[in-house]
Design an enzyme around this catalytic site. Structure first.
Site, PDB file in Angstrom:
ATOM      1  N   LYS A 151     -15.758  -8.336   3.754  1.00 52.42           N
ATOM      2  CA  LYS A 151     -14.643  -8.577   4.672  1.00 52.42           C
ATOM      3  C   LYS A 151     -15.009  -8.212   6.103  1.00 52.42           C
ATOM      4  CE  LYS A 151     -10.852  -7.856   1.440  1.00 52.42           C
ATOM      5  NZ  LYS A 151      -9.790  -6.954   1.021  1.00 52.42           N
ATOM      6  N   ARG A 179      -1.506  -6.115  -8.748  1.00 49.98           N
ATOM      7  CA  ARG A 179      -0.410  -7.039  -8.455  1.00 49.98           C
ATOM      8  C   ARG A 179      -0.330  -8.182  -9.458  1.00 49.98           C
ATOM      9  NH1 ARG A 179      -2.385  -8.511  -2.768  1.00 49.98           N
ATOM     10  NH2 ARG A 179      -4.249  -8.321  -4.026  1.00 49.98           N
ATOM     11  N   SER A 226      -2.783  -8.009   2.907  1.00 47.92           N
ATOM     12  CA  SER A 226      -3.080  -7.872   4.334  1.00 47.92           C
ATOM     13  C   SER A 226      -3.356  -9.239   4.941  1.00 47.92           C
ATOM     14  CB  SER A 226      -4.282  -6.950   4.520  1.00 47.92           C
ATOM     15  OG  SER A 226      -3.984  -5.680   4.005  1.00 47.92           O
ATOM     16  N   HIS A 232       0.839  -1.204   0.000  1.00 44.81           N
ATOM     17  CA  HIS A 232       0.000   0.000   0.000  1.00 44.81           C
ATOM     18  C   HIS A 232       0.873   1.254   0.000  1.00 44.81           C
ATOM     19  CE1 HIS A 232      -3.007  -2.819   2.176  1.00 44.81           C
ATOM     20  NE2 HIS A 232      -3.374  -2.724   0.919  1.00 44.81           N
TER      21      HIS A 232
END
Ligand code: COA
Length: 164
Positions: A41, A90, A128, A17
């Site tokens: 989430k 990514r 994360s 990040h």
């Protein structure tokens, strides 16, 4: 004046990040790092903890503002007058997901624009979730999260063997 937004859950903030925020901050006059809800989430850190950690990691970037917003991303874009939303890319799987988000948001708000920044190669597999998992076993996350929050993340997530 160009305002951009870097939205996410940031649970917790990672070096990946930081890489995106640092590079995006050079493309605009103000970058809002916005902590938004993701209904899919369940978060591990509270919103206040996530704000504090992101602020600690971004303190040396003068044009980055950390905020939370409890609502739709498109509403936040209109509230801030942002010209674009930045997201990190990514992998191929990120691309599919980002295309979905971008298309949905464009349907909701026709002025919505995205900027997808490829993540730096050494951070392409940081997430994360991985940080939380490694930290929970007491593993070394020092290359995954900024030094400013390393102890805090470990203290909070490391579950000692006797407690498992
Ligand atoms: N480096 C490291 N990790 C990265 C990364 C990078 N460059 N880019 C993404 N990630 C990781 C994150 O750590 C996160 O990992 P996790 O799944 O293990 O938590 C994952 O990739 C993607 O999460 P994140 O970037 O935090 O975004 P998100 O997908 O959870 O959140 C929102 C997306 C917040 C933008 C979206 O839910 C949203 O807009 N919410 C507001 C409500 C709304 O408008 N909904 C409609 C959306 S169409």
């Amino acid at each position: 004046m160009s305002v951009m937004i870097y939205p996410g859950t940031f649970d917790p903030f990672t070096n990946g990040h930081l890489d995106i925020a640092r590079r995006a901050s050079k493309l605009c006059t103000t970058l809002y790092l916005a902590i938004l809800p993701n209904v899919h989430k369940q978060t591990h850190f509270t919103i206040d903890e996530r704000i504090e950690m992101a602020k600690a990691c971004l303190a040396n970037l003068d044009n980055v503002v950390v905020e939370s917003f409890d609502g739709l991303l498109v509403d936040y874009v209109q509230k801030t007058g942002a010209v674009a939303v930045v997201r990190g890319l990514r992998s191929e799987s990120d691309f599919r997901y980002e295309l979905e988000i971008a298309t949905a948001n464009k349907l909701l708000y026709s002025e919505y624009e995205s900027i997808l920044l490829p993540s730096s190669i050494d951070l392409a597999f940081t997430s994360s979730t991985i940080v939380r998992e490694v930290a929970s076993y007491g593993g070394d996350i020092s290359r995954m999260v900024p030094a400013e929050i390393l102890d805090r993340v470990m203290e909070r997530l490391h579950v000692h063997r006797e407690e498992r």
